[in-house]
Structure formats: structure tokens, C-alpha cells
Design a protein around this motif. Sequence first.
Motif: not given
Length: 453
Positions: A288-316
Motif C-alpha cells: 500500500w505504501m508503494l501504491a500510494r506513491h503511484r496512485i495517491g491516497s484517495r485512489a488507494l482508499w477507493l480501491g480498498a473499498v472495492a476489495l472489501m465489498i467484493v471479499g464480503s460478497i464472495t464470503f457470503a
Amino acid sequence: MADPMPAPQLSWPARLRFASGDFAFNLYWQSSSLFLFFYYTDVLHLAPQIAGMIYMIGSVWDGIADLLTGIWAERGRPAYARVVGYGAVPLGLAFPLLYFAPPFQGAAFVAVLLIAQFAFRSLYALVNIPYAAWSARISTDSRDRAAIAGLRMLFGTIAAVVVSLATERISLAVSGSRTSITGFLCAAGLFALVATPLLIHVAARSPQGAGGRSVAAPATPLLRGLAALATNRAFVTLCTAMACVAIAATMLSRSVLYYFTYIVRDETAGTTALALMGLAGSLFVPLWMLARHRIGSRALWLGAVALMIVGSITFALTDTGAAWRADLFLVTMQAALAAFNFVFWAMLPDTVEYGEYHGGVRIEALCFGVAELLQKVSIGAATAITGFAYSAIGYMPEVAQSTHVITGIRWIMVAAPIIGCLLSALAMAANPLRRDTHRRIVAALAGSTRPSA
């Protein structure tokens, strides 16, 4: 116009030394977050709603104490290192009180538990808020701040692994039971013995920093400081996004031990899952440190949102009660949570200069105090909601759970992350700190140039 020369950066040893304080703080924080609610219900045998209310009251007081500490530090401008060093010992003495079982019954029993919460959380705020605010003073360079935030995350997740693996094993070694009052009390005492000298070392050896404003400058009046924070769009949107994540993460983490105890039916697998979550955080933070350097903080946050939602739906959709599926789900969740926490602590110091530039007043300790208040209130509310939710689905400790209860535990684990992340994405989308915005603001404050809109 040419960009200004970059500010001198801290050395990596200095960054590591300062960030190691989060290992100490997280021995306390992770223990209370991962085990205390379970300790209340399954060791002290409190009803879930009572346990949730005790935790919520303590957490709300924690937030109030954060705010009061921030107000005091903003007005008095103490040397942050001195507060951390002198406060480390009483904090270490207070922590085991959380796992003390008073020889009383009824209201008196609950009252003593609350007193222990107030004592520990007051001292935690007194030491932790100056340490957090120190990160805005130790350097104004966003590269330093991002590196320190990442290192703090690493130390914090290592502490989570230690707490997850050691707590019940220490209990077993000293009492013969993985979940005994004596065992949890001894584990808390050992954690305090490690954390206390580490915080003293951090206070004695870390750079003081200047933070762009003389500590001898006149203190900002409280109401003006609060008004400045309320109009600081970077601060408000960041804290709102983090509060949504905190509620989601709390309801998820509070359910882990119950899931493994009553659905997987393997308590050891539960603590192993908590350790895997901590390990996952350690492994993902550098990414995430590397990703922030490349894409910025806001984009990293929104990417984490997508990861958590997809992970939750898959587990459900795929959960069968198998430990490995739950482990994979929780590792995915922790990877996203590591991104959220990293971005939050990397961006929060930057909101200080954003507010100074747009509002004409620099707010340091009060900024961190209010931010912590909002997080603690969110965590306390989420714990209380969890307690009432478990009571509503019919949960009873140390008995076989019905199909209705099992279904309820599963839904609590997956619904909270989805809802919380969606709300956090809306808040973060409104945050004005884009890539390079902070660097340009710092330059403008130094009189070099004015950042573009």
C-alpha cells in the motif's frame, strides 16, 4: 513556476524509532479490541448487551479524553516527548485493570469494570494523543509522514499478531485454561511490561521536530480551533470516511472469535485467524505504501473499498463453516483495513496544513484529539450495536447455538463491511487532498507559491 526544493527528510532509523511506539500502543489497543468484549461475555459471563454497553461507555469516554487531551495540548503546547515518556508508566500500570474481575455482584461488579475502563482509557488518551500529534510536528514533508504512517502500521500489525497468538497461550500456561480470569490478567501484565520501556525509549530518542510553527506562538482559542476544524473539508471528509470504516471493522472483528468458537467449533483456529489478520496487515502495508506513491491516497482508499465489498460478497455466497474459507475472507478484510488505516494516518497530518492555509489557523493536537474522539465514539457505538445484535439473535455463551444464531453471526460479519465501505467511499470522494496538493500548500505557507485550486 518551478517547484520548490524538497524539505530535508528524516533518516530511516529516526522514522523506525518513532514509529515503533505504535507497537507499544497496539499491545494495549489490539488486546482490548480483539479480546475484551469476548472476555466480558465468555469469561465473566456478562450478557452481550451489558458487555456492549460497558465497552461503549468506555470507548466514548476514551474519545472524550482524547478531545480533552487535544485541547490541553493545543493550549499548553507541551513537549510531546515528555508527555509520552512520563505517561508510559502509569499507562502500563492501568492496562491490566481491564482484566481484573472484582469480587462483587450486580451493579457493583459493573461499576468496577467501568472504573477500570475510565482509568485505562484516560491514561491512554493522555499518552497517545501527544504521540499522534507529534507526527505533524516531527516533519512537514508528506514523504516522511507517509513513511512513518506505513511503519506505524507495520509495528501495529506485528503487535496484533503477538496479541492474537500470545493471549490465550499465556492464559493456558499460567492457569491451565485458554480463557481464564487469571490467564488474561497475566497476559495483560506481560504486554504492559513490554510496552512501557519501549515508549520511554521512543520519548527519549526520537526527534522533537518543529512542524512549521513555533510552539511559543499564541495558543488558538478553543472555539476558534473547533470552528476551524469544522470548516476544514479535508479533515471532516477524512474523519467521516474513517468513522464508517471503524464501525464496519469493529462489528467484523468482534464476531471473529464467536464465529470460530460456535460455527467452526475450534477456539484455537479463532486466535490463529486473528494472527493471520495481523500478519496480512504487515505484508500488505509495504504494498500500500508503494501504491500510494503511484496512485495517491484517495485512489488507494477507493480501491480498498472495492476489495472489501467484493471479499464480503464472495464470503457470503460461499461460506460453509470451513476454517480456511473464513481465514481467506478475514485476510482479505485485513488487507483492505490496512489500506484504510495507512491512508488515514498518512493524510491526517496533512489536514493540519490544509486547515492552516485555508482557515488561517494551525491546529495540531486538537486535530488529532477530535479525530480520535470520532473514531472512539464510532467504535463504542459499533460494539454496543454488536452486543444488542447478538442479544437479538438469541446468543447465549458456552452453549451450542441454534441455526438462527449461526445465520445471525454470519450476517453481522458480512453486512457491516459492505455498508460501512460504501458510506466511506462517498465521504472520501469529497476529500480535496489530491496528489501533490499538500506539497504545494506547504510551499505556499512558506511564501513560495500558491497551490492550484
